[in-house]
Design an enzyme around this catalytic site. Structure first.
Site, PDB file in Angstrom:
ATOM      1  N   HIS A 153       1.144  -1.395  -0.290  1.00 39.76           N
ATOM      2  CA  HIS A 153      -0.177  -0.239  -0.039  1.00 39.76           C
ATOM      3  C   HIS A 153       0.618   1.386  -0.080  1.00 39.76           C
ATOM      4  O   HIS A 153       0.534   2.557  -0.652  1.00 39.76           O
ATOM      5  CB  HIS A 153      -0.919   0.304   1.381  1.00 39.76           C
ATOM      6  CG  HIS A 153      -1.936   1.219   1.337  1.00 39.76           C
ATOM      7  ND1 HIS A 153      -3.082   1.282   1.443  1.00 39.76           N
ATOM      8  CD2 HIS A 153      -1.300   2.432   2.232  1.00 39.76           C
ATOM      9  CE1 HIS A 153      -3.689   2.610   1.832  1.00 39.76           C
ATOM     10  NE2 HIS A 153      -2.986   3.083   2.076  1.00 39.76           N
ATOM     11  N   GLU A 154       1.211   1.223   1.272  1.00 42.07           N
ATOM     12  CA  GLU A 154       3.063   2.107   0.884  1.00 42.07           C
ATOM     13  C   GLU A 154       3.876   2.413  -0.631  1.00 42.07           C
ATOM     14  O   GLU A 154       3.674   3.466  -0.763  1.00 42.07           O
ATOM     15  CB  GLU A 154       3.313   2.614   2.123  1.00 42.07           C
ATOM     16  CG  GLU A 154       2.499   2.453   3.188  1.00 42.07           C
ATOM     17  CD  GLU A 154       1.535   3.633   3.538  1.00 42.07           C
ATOM     18  OE1 GLU A 154       2.043   4.688   3.288  1.00 42.07           O
ATOM     19  OE2 GLU A 154       1.047   3.319   4.278  1.00 42.07           O
TER      20      GLU A 154
ATOM     21  N   HIS B 187       1.285   4.110  -3.273  1.00 42.67           N
ATOM     22  CA  HIS B 187       1.199   5.726  -2.717  1.00 42.67           C
ATOM     23  C   HIS B 187       2.399   6.516  -3.460  1.00 42.67           C
ATOM     24  O   HIS B 187       1.825   7.760  -4.295  1.00 42.67           O
ATOM     25  CB  HIS B 187       1.518   6.005  -1.679  1.00 42.67           C
ATOM     26  CG  HIS B 187       0.105   6.315  -0.806  1.00 42.67           C
ATOM     27  ND1 HIS B 187      -1.186   6.817  -0.959  1.00 42.67           N
ATOM     28  CD2 HIS B 187      -0.415   5.425  -0.090  1.00 42.67           C
ATOM     29  CE1 HIS B 187      -1.979   6.854  -0.249  1.00 42.67           C
ATOM     30  NE2 HIS B 187      -1.765   5.743   0.918  1.00 42.67           N
TER      31      HIS B 187
ATOM     32  N   GLU C 298      -5.839   6.637  -1.911  1.00 41.63           N
ATOM     33  CA  GLU C 298      -5.833   5.683  -0.945  1.00 41.63           C
ATOM     34  C   GLU C 298      -6.331   4.480  -1.362  1.00 41.63           C
ATOM     35  O   GLU C 298      -6.113   3.053  -1.272  1.00 41.63           O
ATOM     36  CB  GLU C 298      -6.713   5.701   0.669  1.00 41.63           C
ATOM     37  CG  GLU C 298      -6.109   6.607   1.101  1.00 41.63           C
ATOM     38  CD  GLU C 298      -4.645   6.571   2.097  1.00 41.63           C
ATOM     39  OE1 GLU C 298      -4.737   4.885   1.998  1.00 41.63           O
ATOM     40  OE2 GLU C 298      -4.088   7.656   2.169  1.00 41.63           O
TER      41      GLU C 298
ATOM     42  N   ASP D 191      -4.487   0.647  -1.913  1.00 34.49           N
ATOM     43  CA  ASP D 191      -4.981  -0.207  -1.318  1.00 34.49           C
ATOM     44  C   ASP D 191      -5.257  -1.414  -2.656  1.00 34.49           C
ATOM     45  O   ASP D 191      -5.101  -2.582  -2.299  1.00 34.49           O
ATOM     46  CB  ASP D 191      -6.794  -0.456  -0.966  1.00 34.49           C
ATOM     47  CG  ASP D 191      -6.763   0.429   0.266  1.00 34.49           C
ATOM     48  OD1 ASP D 191      -5.869   0.299   0.830  1.00 34.49           O
ATOM     49  OD2 ASP D 191      -7.644   0.721   0.586  1.00 34.49           O
TER      50      ASP D 191
ATOM     51  N   HIS E 167      -9.300   7.616   3.636  1.00 37.65           N
ATOM     52  CA  HIS E 167      -9.373   6.276   3.254  1.00 37.65           C
ATOM     53  C   HIS E 167     -11.269   6.106   3.175  1.00 37.65           C
ATOM     54  O   HIS E 167     -11.718   6.871   4.072  1.00 37.65           O
ATOM     55  CB  HIS E 167      -9.220   5.918   4.409  1.00 37.65           C
ATOM     56  CG  HIS E 167      -7.742   6.207   4.973  1.00 37.65           C
ATOM     57  ND1 HIS E 167      -7.281   6.705   5.236  1.00 37.65           N
ATOM     58  CD2 HIS E 167      -6.590   5.405   4.794  1.00 37.65           C
ATOM     59  CE1 HIS E 167      -5.443   6.898   5.491  1.00 37.65           C
ATOM     60  NE2 HIS E 167      -4.853   6.116   5.107  1.00 37.65           N
TER      61      HIS E 167
ATOM     62  N   ARG F 285     -13.199  -0.792   1.811  1.00 39.34           N
ATOM     63  CA  ARG F 285     -11.468  -1.442   1.626  1.00 39.34           C
ATOM     64  C   ARG F 285     -11.386  -2.371   1.560  1.00 39.34           C
ATOM     65  O   ARG F 285      -9.969  -3.002  -0.080  1.00 39.34           O
ATOM     66  CB  ARG F 285     -11.024  -0.461   2.659  1.00 39.34           C
ATOM     67  CG  ARG F 285     -10.519   0.789   3.249  1.00 39.34           C
ATOM     68  CD  ARG F 285      -9.880   1.105   4.483  1.00 39.34           C
ATOM     69  NE  ARG F 285      -8.368   1.387   3.578  1.00 39.34           N
ATOM     70  CZ  ARG F 285      -6.809   1.571   3.893  1.00 39.34           C
ATOM     71  NH1 ARG F 285      -7.435   2.474   4.958  1.00 39.34           N
ATOM     72  NH2 ARG F 285      -6.550   1.590   3.600  1.00 39.34           N
TER      73      ARG F 285
END
Length: 276
Positions: free
Chosen positions: A111-112, A115, A173, A177, A238, A244
């Site tokens: 996920h990070e 980004h 976000e 995800d 989010h 999610r």
């Protein structure tokens, strides 16, 4: 991606008494003055922030404290950080089966990293400078794919509240995800093919790939009061936890395959959104 700086656990200076003292140099604390001590801390950190104004960017400095249960991508430094606080159950444990760790902290890592390539991260170059560095063709294709995600999540409605999600506010976000789960699953599948099957969980009639996705879903299992849910939808970047999970997994063909979801069923729609 190759140039991303990684911060994992805690900064090294906190294990060095001399360096740790330097970090808090100038703070005067009193055992009987709680409020004043708080002000001393605020003044100290405000001064530290001001000193950064005329100083070169310190790419080695942490952006958070080790006890935080969260993970971060810093666009201006092309930096991913995973404090010690998040490196614990249910996301990670050294004795967990790999399918749980990949479905937990592995998804967070993915996920990070993603980004760095979402609607905001893409605007910063590999060194963290804000500039347009993509080819126009790449940018146009990205925006078309991102718009699919925006529309998908904008069509979700929070049960019992009849409030639609804001797909524009949450697109970064949501992109992260979707990319995070996909990359973590590919990583686990590669590991499993290399090292062979692990012991399964007792009493659960699911294979390792199914358990990977179940672990991801477990992370976002939660409940909130109606007013808190409304606040989340209106201001949070989010999506609510339910979406999610549903939004991400319904886009992933690997999920449909391992759980045998019929085509055109809610979790296996014919039209799927894919950015990365």
């Amino acid at each position: 991606a190759k140039l991303m700086t990684q911060k994992i656990g805690y900064p090294e200076f906190i294990t060095n008494s001399t360096e740790l003292d330097k970090e808090y140099e100038g703070i005067v604390l009193h055992p009987d003055k709680y409020f004043e001590n708080g002000l001393e801390n605020l003044k100290h950190y405000a001064l530290q922030e001001q000193l950064k104004l005329r100083s070169p960017v310190n790419r080695n400095r942490w952006v958070t404290s080790p006890a935080v249960v969260n993970a971060f991508y810093t666009r201006s430094k092309n930096l991913i950080s995973f404090p010690a606080g998040i490196l614990q159950p249910p996301l990670y444990h050294q004795n967990y089966p790999r399918f749980l760790n990949y479905g937990g902290i592995g998804v967070v890592i993915g996920h990070e990293v993603t980004h760095g390539f979402d609607n905001k991260g893409r605007q910063f170059d590999p060194n963290g400078n804000l500039q347009s560095w993509w080819h126009n063709d790449s940018l146009n294709r990205f925006q078309a794919r991102a718009e699919c995600v925006v529309q998908q999540y904008s069509n979700y409605v929070v049960p019992d509240l009849s409030i639609p999600l804001n797909g524009i506010n949450t697109q970064g976000e949501n992109i992260a995800d979707n990319g995070g789960v996909k990359q973590a699953f590919r990583a686990y599948k590669r590991w499993a093919e290399k090292y062979g099957p692990e012991a399964s969980l007792p009493g659960i009639n699911l294979n390792h790939y199914q358990l990977f996705f179940l672990q991801f879903a477990q992370i976002w299992c939660g409940i909130s009061r109606p007013k808190a849910a409304v606040h989340t939808v209106r201001v949070d970047a989010h999506s609510p936890g339910r979406f999610r999970v549903v939004g991400t997994l319904s886009n992933l063909k690997e999920f449909s395959e391992v759980y045998h979801c019929p085509l055109s069923s809610p979790m296996n729609p014919q039209k799927k959104c894919e950015v990365w």
